[in-house]
Motif scaffolding. Structure first.
Motif, PDB file in Angstrom:
ATOM      1  N   GLU A  35       0.845  -1.198   0.000  1.00 33.35           N
ATOM      2  CA  GLU A  35       0.000   0.000   0.000  1.00 33.35           C
ATOM      3  C   GLU A  35       0.881   1.249   0.000  1.00 33.35           C
ATOM      4  O   GLU A  35       1.640   1.470   0.950  1.00 33.35           O
ATOM      5  N   PRO A  36       0.812   2.061  -1.053  1.00 36.78           N
ATOM      6  CA  PRO A  36       1.580   3.306  -1.044  1.00 36.78           C
ATOM      7  C   PRO A  36       0.924   4.334  -0.133  1.00 36.78           C
ATOM      8  O   PRO A  36      -0.298   4.454  -0.097  1.00 36.78           O
ATOM      9  N   VAL A  37       1.736   5.061   0.610  1.00 35.99           N
ATOM     10  CA  VAL A  37       1.238   6.106   1.494  1.00 35.99           C
ATOM     11  C   VAL A  37       1.879   7.416   1.061  1.00 35.99           C
ATOM     12  O   VAL A  37       3.083   7.629   1.235  1.00 35.99           O
ATOM     13  N   ARG A  38       1.080   8.266   0.468  1.00 41.71           N
ATOM     14  CA  ARG A  38       1.605   9.544  -0.046  1.00 41.71           C
ATOM     15  C   ARG A  38       1.913  10.486   1.117  1.00 41.71           C
ATOM     16  O   ARG A  38       1.053  10.757   1.952  1.00 41.71           O
ATOM     17  N   ILE A  39       3.145  11.001   1.146  1.00 44.26           N
ATOM     18  CA  ILE A  39       3.563  11.918   2.208  1.00 44.26           C
ATOM     19  C   ILE A  39       3.597  13.336   1.653  1.00 44.26           C
ATOM     20  O   ILE A  39       4.418  13.656   0.784  1.00 44.26           O
ATOM     21  N   PRO A  40       2.710  14.222   2.102  1.00 47.49           N
ATOM     22  CA  PRO A  40       2.706  15.603   1.611  1.00 47.49           C
ATOM     23  C   PRO A  40       3.929  16.367   2.110  1.00 47.49           C
ATOM     24  O   PRO A  40       4.554  15.992   3.104  1.00 47.49           O
ATOM     25  N   LEU A  41       4.259  17.435   1.400  1.00 45.23           N
ATOM     26  CA  LEU A  41       5.442  18.219   1.745  1.00 45.23           C
ATOM     27  C   LEU A  41       5.108  19.522   2.456  1.00 45.23           C
ATOM     28  O   LEU A  41       6.008  20.304   2.773  1.00 45.23           O
ATOM     29  N   ASP A  42       3.815  19.760   2.723  1.00 46.29           N
ATOM     30  CA  ASP A  42       3.402  21.031   3.313  1.00 46.29           C
ATOM     31  C   ASP A  42       2.932  20.892   4.760  1.00 46.29           C
ATOM     32  O   ASP A  42       2.222  21.748   5.280  1.00 46.29           O
ATOM     33  N   ARG A  43       3.323  19.803   5.421  1.00 47.07           N
ATOM     34  CA  ARG A  43       2.935  19.583   6.810  1.00 47.07           C
ATOM     35  C   ARG A  43       4.103  19.900   7.740  1.00 47.07           C
ATOM     36  O   ARG A  43       5.255  19.996   7.322  1.00 47.07           O
ATOM     37  N   THR A  44       3.800  20.050   9.028  1.00 43.55           N
ATOM     38  CA  THR A  44       4.860  20.258  10.012  1.00 43.55           C
ATOM     39  C   THR A  44       5.650  18.966  10.184  1.00 43.55           C
ATOM     40  O   THR A  44       5.138  17.869   9.894  1.00 43.55           O
ATOM     41  N   PRO A  45       6.880  19.047  10.655  1.00 44.12           N
ATOM     42  CA  PRO A  45       7.648  17.823  10.906  1.00 44.12           C
ATOM     43  C   PRO A  45       6.917  16.843  11.816  1.00 44.12           C
ATOM     44  O   PRO A  45       6.974  15.623  11.600  1.00 44.12           O
TER      45      PRO A  45
END
Length: 277
Positions: A35-45
């Motif tokens: 299952e791919p889990v897309r990680i957004p780049l606009d979230r806090t660490p």
């Protein structure tokens, strides 16, 4: 339950490019059984880490950006593309977690480069070579790569060859099969060279800590694949794009299968640790 593999969005500011590029990686992961889990780049660490903690492995995709040369103490080459700080931040969080938890890692193109720099390696900022490493997605085979015997990548390729052999004669050869055979046709004597696509203008130079070179372009010596030196931690990165050739190339499918198998084993381990608490 399928293993979950984190994939950061390929670019932090060109969202059209990012949304166009990521589905190929996700599809390859899905077809390989995870299952791919897309990680957004606009979230806090902190938000990113919450997502990462639910994943069993990491896939670092390609990008139109270049790694900031300041990260490896080099002056910027005029041909070095703009950096992508958002992508770099997320990649570094992913790699930090992967190394802390021994989660499997697969880097592709830019993913190889950021992995090498994260591990204190350096990059060739612009390749000068008669080989067209920047051939792009329209060229299915840009050049060959020679793989080091005894490497994890070699084992992946060898497994693919054995499967192809056992399928029997009379089946149409893939584009890769026709180029891996040599002399007497025995597995042991075959040159470990496979055809690859190519879409990059940078490459690894000094290799980072805990990594080793496992494939080069035989014509110019450019590094084409690296992997981890710890036998109990799956870390592999290739400079080509197996997600683009997934449908018509057995070696490309085998690379994703190896990642998913490693992720599946890691998932079992993580579930066991959680249940044992």
């Amino acid at each position: 339950m399928k293993p979950r593999i984190a994939i950061p969005l390929p670019h932090g500011s060109d969202l059209e490019y990012a949304q166009r590029a990521i589905p190929q990686y996700e599809r390859a992961i899905q077809l390989s059984g995870a299952e791919p889990v897309r990680i957004p780049l606009d979230r806090t660490p902190a938000e990113v880490m919450k997502l990462i903690e639910t994943c069993d492995a990491v896939l670092l995709p390609g990008s139109k950006a270049d790694v900031d040369p300041a990260k490896f103490d080099a002056e910027r080459n005029p041909k070095t593309a703009a950096a992508d700080p958002k992508r770099d931040t997320v990649d570094e969080l992913l790699l930090q977690d992967a190394y802390n938890m021994h989660k499997p890692v697969l880097g592709i193109c830019y993913g190889l480069q950021i992995l090498n720099v994260y591990r204190s390696g350096t990059l060739v900022q612009h390749i000068e070579s008669p080989v067209k490493h920047e051939a792009g997605r329209e060229v299915p085979v840009a050049h060959e790569v020679k793989i080091e015997e005894g490497s994890q990548l070699a084992a992946i390729v060898r497994t693919t060859e054995n499967v192809l052999e056992n399928a029997g004669k009379g089946r149409a050869s893939s584009r890769a099969e026709d180029l891996i055979r040599s002399g007497d046709g025995t597995t042991e004597s075959r040159a470990l060279s496979i055809p690859v696509n190519s879409s990059h203008h940078q490459s690894a130079d000094t290799i980072g800590d805990g990594l080793k070179i496992v494939a080069r372009c035989p014509t110019d010596g450019i590094v084409e694949a690296i992997e981890g030196t710890q036998p109990d931690h799956f870390v592999l990165a290739v400079q080509w794009h197996p997600e683009r050739s997934f449908d018509d190339d057995a070696h490309s499918r085998a690379i994703f299968k190896a990642l998913v198998e490693a992720a599946r084993e890691k998932h079992k381990e993580l579930v066991g640790e959680f249940e044992g608490r």
